[in-house]
Design an enzyme around this catalytic site. Structure first.
Site, short mmCIF file in Angstrom:
data_model
loop_
_atom_site.label_atom_id
_atom_site.label_comp_id
_atom_site.label_asym_id
_atom_site.label_seq_id
_atom_site.Cartn_x
_atom_site.Cartn_y
_atom_site.Cartn_z
CG ASP A 75 9.36 -0.02 2.45
OD1 ASP A 75 8.56 -0.73 3.52
OD2 ASP A 75 9.23 -0.25 1.42
CB SER A 76 9.75 -4.80 2.71
OG SER A 76 8.58 -3.88 2.15
CB CYS B 286 8.59 -1.43 6.52
SG CYS B 286 7.59 -2.91 5.84
CD GLU C 169 5.29 -2.95 -5.05
OE1 GLU C 169 5.82 -3.79 -5.90
OE2 GLU C 169 5.78 -2.74 -3.96
CB CYS D 92 0.15 -0.85 4.22
SG CYS D 92 1.07 -1.66 3.09
CG HIS E 222 2.63 -0.26 -1.35
ND1 HIS E 222 3.56 -0.46 -0.47
CD2 HIS E 222 3.06 -0.70 -2.43
CE1 HIS E 222 4.61 -1.11 -1.07
NE2 HIS E 222 4.32 -1.27 -2.15
N1 DGL Z 1 6.26 -2.03 3.16
C1 DGL Z 1 5.34 -2.91 3.57
C2 DGL Z 1 4.28 -2.29 4.80
O1 DGL Z 1 4.42 -1.37 5.14
C3 DGL Z 1 4.44 -3.26 2.26
C4 DGL Z 1 4.92 -4.18 1.60
C5 DGL Z 1 5.32 -5.66 1.95
O2 DGL Z 1 4.39 -6.48 2.30
O3 DGL Z 1 6.64 -5.71 2.05
O4 DGL Z 1 3.79 -3.03 5.62
#
Ligand code: DGL
Length: 271
Positions: A10-11, A73, A152, A184, A186
Site C-alpha cells: 500500500d502507499s 492500495c 489518519e 479507498c 482508509h
Molecule cells: N491507500 C490509498 C488508496 O487506497 C489512500 C492513501 C493515499 O492517497 O496514498 O487509494
C-alpha cells in the site's frame, strides 16, 4: 501447498485494513506487508509516478520470494494493476475488481456510487470494473481527498469529519444510489459515520473483505495455499517513519504492530 509469503503493499498504512481481513480469512498464510510511508499519499500523484512506485515495490516483494502480490492500495490498483499483472512472475490481485463485483451483487437498482482518492476517481477504474460485470449499471463517482488525513488523525467521529462527509456525499445521495463502494483503504474506518450520514437505504461495500476472498480463490486455483499446520503472521516493512506506522497502525489492524523493518525504496522523492 506452498509456504512462501504473500506480498501485500500500500502507499502507507491504509492497506492494513486488507491485511486484517487476510489474517482473518487465511490464518495459515505468512504475509509480508510493504507500506510506502516515505512517498504516501499516492492519491494525488500522477498515474505515471504511481506506476513507477508500484513497479519498484513489486520488484522488492518478488526479491523477497513472495508467491503472490496483493495491491491493497486502491490508487495503485487503479493506475498500475494491469502493468503489474503483465510483468509479474507471480499472480497479482488488486482491490478494485473484488469491490466492483460485490457492489454489483449488492445493488438492486443498478445505481452505484463510488468514492475514492482524486487519482482513483479520475482513472475511472471502478466504472470500468462495474460495467464489466453489469453493463447497464449507472455509476456516480466522487473524490473525497480530505477523508485520508482525517482518518489518519483519528477523527473517525469528529464534527469536522461529519461536515466534510455531508458535503462530499450530499450530491451522491441525490443520484438515488442504493450501494456505495468505499474505494479507498482508509474509508472502512469511517463506515459508522458514513452509514449515519447516508441512512440505512444505502449499502456500503468494503472491498477488503472481498479482496481476501479473491486471494483465497487464486491460492486455491494455483494450489499455492500454505499447509493447514502453518502458523501464519505478518512481517511489516516501511520506507520511512516506523514509529508513526506503529502508532497509527493499531487503528487499522485492530491489534498492535510489533516489529517493523525499515527499507528505503527508490529515491524518497515526493515527500
Ligand atoms: N491507500 C490509498 C488508496 O487506497 C489512500 C492513501 C493515499 O492517497 O496514498 O487509494
Amino acid at each position: 501447498m506452498n509456504r512462501r509469503p504473500i506480498g501485500v503493499f500500500d502507499s502507507g498504512i491504509g492497506g492494513l485494513t486488507v491485511v486484517r481481513e487476510l489474517l482473518h480469512q487465511l490464518p495459515n498464510e505468512s504475509l509480508i506487508y510493504f507500506g510506502d510511508t516515505a512517498r504516501v499519499p499516492y492519491g494525488n500523484k500522477s498515474p505515471a509516478t504511481v506506476r513507477r512506485y508500484a513497479r519498484e515495490i513489486l520488484d522488492f516483494l518478488v526479491g523477497r520470494d513472495v508467491k503472490m502480490v496483493v495491491v491493497a492500495c486502491n490508487t495503485a490498483s487503479a493506475h498500475a494493476l494491469e502493468e503489474l499483472k503483465r510483468v509479474s512472475p507471480v499472480p497479482v490481485e488488486g482491490v478494485i475488481d473484488p469491490g466492483a463485483r460485490a457492489a454489483v451483487a449488492a445493488s438492486r437498482s443498478g445505481r452505484i456510487g463510488v468514492i475514492g482518492t482524486a487519482g482513483t476517481i479520475a482513472s475511472k477504474a471502478y466504472e470500468r470494473a462495474i460495467h464489466a460485470h453489469a453493463g447497464a449499471a449507472v455509476v456516480v463517482a466522487q473524490a473525497c481527498p480530505l477523508f485520508v488525513p482525517l482518518v489518519e488523525e483519528g477523527w473517525l467521529d469528529h464534527p469536522a469529519t461529519r461536515l466534510v462527509a455531508e458535503s462530499y456525499l450530499g450530491d451522491l445521495a441525490k443520484h438515488d444510489i442504493d450501494t456505495l463502494v468505499l474505494g479507498c483503504t482508509h474509508y472502512p474506518l469511517l463506515k459508522p459515520l458514513l452509514a449515519e450520514v447516508l441512512g440505512p437505504a444505502i449499502t456500503l461495500i468494503d472491498s477488503a473483505e472481498q479482496t481476501a476472498r479473491a486471494v483465497s480463490a487464486t491460492l486455491a486455483h494455483s494450489t499455492l495455499h500454505a499447509p493447514k499446520a502453518s502458523a501464519g503472521g505478518v512481517h511489516f516493512v516501511v520506507s520511512d517513519a516506523p514509529e508513526q506506522f506503529k502508532r497509527v497502525g493499531k487503528r487499522f489492524l485492530g491489534e498492535g504492530v510489533k516489529e517493523i523493518e525499515l527499507f528505503a525504496l527508490g529515491d524518497g522523492e515526493g515527500r
